[in-house]
Design a protein around this motif. Structure first.
Motif, short mmCIF file in Angstrom:
data_model
loop_
_atom_site.label_atom_id
_atom_site.label_comp_id
_atom_site.label_asym_id
_atom_site.label_seq_id
_atom_site.Cartn_x
_atom_site.Cartn_y
_atom_site.Cartn_z
N GLU A 155 0.84 -1.20 0.00
CA GLU A 155 0.00 0.00 0.00
C GLU A 155 0.87 1.25 0.00
O GLU A 155 1.78 1.39 0.83
N GLU A 158 -0.38 7.63 -2.33
CA GLU A 158 0.07 8.35 -3.53
C GLU A 158 0.11 9.86 -3.31
O GLU A 158 0.94 10.55 -3.85
N ALA A 182 -1.29 -1.27 -4.18
CA ALA A 182 -2.53 -0.56 -3.88
C ALA A 182 -2.24 0.90 -3.60
O ALA A 182 -1.25 1.22 -2.91
N VAL A 183 -3.05 1.78 -4.14
CA VAL A 183 -3.01 3.19 -3.77
C VAL A 183 -3.95 3.38 -2.59
O VAL A 183 -5.13 3.03 -2.65
N PHE A 186 -7.35 6.94 -1.27
CA PHE A 186 -7.75 7.73 -2.44
C PHE A 186 -9.05 8.47 -2.12
O PHE A 186 -9.98 7.91 -1.56
N SER A 191 -5.50 13.63 -3.63
CA SER A 191 -5.65 12.53 -4.59
C SER A 191 -6.08 13.06 -5.96
O SER A 191 -6.82 14.03 -6.07
N ILE A 196 -3.63 7.73 -10.92
CA ILE A 196 -4.26 6.41 -11.08
C ILE A 196 -4.06 5.91 -12.50
O ILE A 196 -3.69 4.76 -12.74
N VAL A 204 -7.33 0.19 -5.69
CA VAL A 204 -7.45 1.55 -5.16
C VAL A 204 -8.32 1.48 -3.91
O VAL A 204 -9.45 0.99 -3.96
N LYS A 205 -7.77 1.95 -2.79
CA LYS A 205 -8.51 1.96 -1.53
C LYS A 205 -9.16 3.32 -1.34
O LYS A 205 -8.45 4.34 -1.24
N ILE A 231 -12.62 4.17 -11.78
CA ILE A 231 -11.46 3.40 -11.30
C ILE A 231 -11.43 2.03 -11.96
O ILE A 231 -10.37 1.53 -12.36
N SER A 236 -8.36 -0.99 -12.23
CA SER A 236 -8.07 -1.27 -10.82
C SER A 236 -9.31 -1.78 -10.09
O SER A 236 -10.43 -1.34 -10.38
N VAL A 238 -11.53 -1.94 -6.58
CA VAL A 238 -11.85 -0.87 -5.63
C VAL A 238 -12.16 -1.48 -4.27
O VAL A 238 -12.96 -2.41 -4.16
#
Length: 439
Positions: A155, A158, A182-183, A186, A191, A196, A204-205, A231, A236, A238
């Motif tokens: 993780e 970003e 994982a970003v 977000f 962000s 992305i 993407v979290k 997303i 990606s 989610v």
């Protein structure tokens, strides 16, 4: 190609046994064990692990665990992880603390009673840039503990890293090892979608604030499914984190997120055996959502019914040669109707019944609709494809009046040509309760 670890790829300096520049094996030996599991030490703190399950909404079971730091001071009292990291002075101590935590988490993860599922590992964003000066570590850690890289999700915050090149290099390195990336968080702070699209993370979290806003803000609730869809289109998965209530869980389901994490499902627990079996609460939630979705759809269909009848009456009257103003009289008297109009086969507006302009005066340049063209609208194209059949559009933002609306449309043969009858309805007036969850 696997490049040198962008966090840990240079000649190490002289340092104590568990310092970041020491050989990785020496750091691994610094991890201690007792009845509670593996633990580390940093200054006066005892460091331990807790694991919070991450659940797949489709599978109704845990598909991974996020490793979280738990710490106690020399008096045995629990302290915040933020306090521990705040006391790290200088980059060498920051990197040492980050490495000790990750090694300890991986060691404790071996105690989980499963050979399946991902291990989510946070990395302190402060180590991404200077870490290259402190020697290799991450790949050796995975090899030492026998953890396949494919089961690790790294993780990265970003928004906390400004150096685009080093951020991209870090993502490339972990992905080259075989890890997922994982970003994290977000939707909070700085962000942006640009990263992305460029980084193409595997997961993407969504920050908890995104879900919380959706429970209280109607506009945020409407945007959430579109955010998730964007997303997904970027390639990606989610994950909604910080889900604490049933309402937040139902909104996550409604938005079609892939995974959820939060107190509503399970709190973080020490490194004791945990199960990957189906979670009964997820099954119950899906049953609840199914009922709410059916109720919401039934509610909307009931709300639309009188408008559809009045629209069919207007279309029949037009087909019998009645002028638009007379044919649509009953339709225009329905409370949610905003406008009624006719389009030719190219989508140009040829006639309309419009109420007095009652919208925000800042948008009055949009009020004049003479010769407007609506060929790009789905409701126009769908009507042309199925003459004589009524079509109801999904909700969209109307350019005329700048409000959320749905449009009823039908293609009709009139005076030797094909025209499309359309009627815009105020969606807020039709569906005041919002999405299928009724939230």
């Amino acid at each position: 190609m696997i490049h040198p670890d962008p966090i840990l790829d240079a000649t190490p300096p002289a340092s104590p046994e568990a310092a970041p520049g020491a050989p990785a094996q020496r750091l691994f030996r610094s991890i201690e064990h007792d009845a509670e599991g593996a633990y580390g030490r940093f200054k006066s703190y005892r460091l331990g692990s807790a694991f919070q399950p991450i659940y797949s909404l489709a599978h109704h079971r845990a598909v991974g665990f996020e490793a979280l730091l738990r710490a106690r001071n020399d008096g045995g009292e629990p302290v915040s992880p933020l306090e521990v990291f705040a006391c790290a002075e200088g980059e060498e101590e920051i990197i040492r603390l980050d490495r000790v935590c990750r090694a300890m988490h991986v060691d404790n993860h071996r105690r989980l009673a499963t050979d399946e599922g991902w291990l989510f590992l946070n990395t302190d964003p402060r180590v991404v840039l200077p870490g290259a000066r402190y020697g290799s570590f991450f790949a050796e850690m995975l090899e030492h503990y026998g953890l396949p890289a494919r089961r690790v999700v790294v993780e990265i915050l970003e928004g906390a890293i400004d150096d685009e090149g080093r951020l991209a290099a870090a993502v490339e390195y972990y992905r080259g090892l075989g890890c997922l990336v994982a970003v994290d968080d977000f939707g909070a702070g700085h962000s942006n979608f640009d990263r992305i699209w460029r980084l193409a993370p595997d997961i993407v979290k969504l920050d908890r604030s995104v879900i919380v806003q959706s429970t209280s803000n109607r506009h945020a609730r409407r945007m959430l499914p579109n955010l998730v869809s964007l997303i997904h289109e970027a390639g990606s998965l989610v994950l909604a984190e910080g889900v604490e209530t049933e309402e937040e869980a139902l909104l996550s389901i409604d938005a079609e997120v892939d995974m959820v994490q939060g107190y509503h499902f399970a709190r973080p627990a020490p490194a004791t055996p945990q199960t990957m079996a189906k979670h009964p609460r997820l099954t119950e939630l899906c049953d609840t959502f199914r009922g709410l979705a059916a109720t919401g759809e039934e509610r909307r269909q009931r709300a639309l019914a009188p408008y559809r009848l009045a629209f069919d009456h207007a279309a029949a009257s037009l087909g019998a040669g009645v002028e638009l103003e007379v044919a649509a009289y009953r339709l225009m008297n329905q409370p949610a109707v905003k406008r009624c109009y006719l389009l030719d086969a190219r989508g140009y507006q040829v006639a309309a019944i419009l109420p007095a302009w009652d919208q925000d005066e800042r948008f009055t340049p949009l009020a004049n609709e003479d010769a407007s063209s609506w060929f790009r609208r789905r409701y126009f194209r769908r009507a042309l494809a199925r003459p004589g059949q009524q079509y109801t559009s999904p909700p969209y933002l109307s350019l005329t009046g700048v409000h959320l609306c749905v449009t009823l449309s039908m293609a009709l043969p009139l005076d030797g040509e094909t025209l499309v009858l359309c009627c815009d309805l105020d969606w807020d007036a039709l569906d005041p309760d919002g999405p299928a969850t009724g939230a």
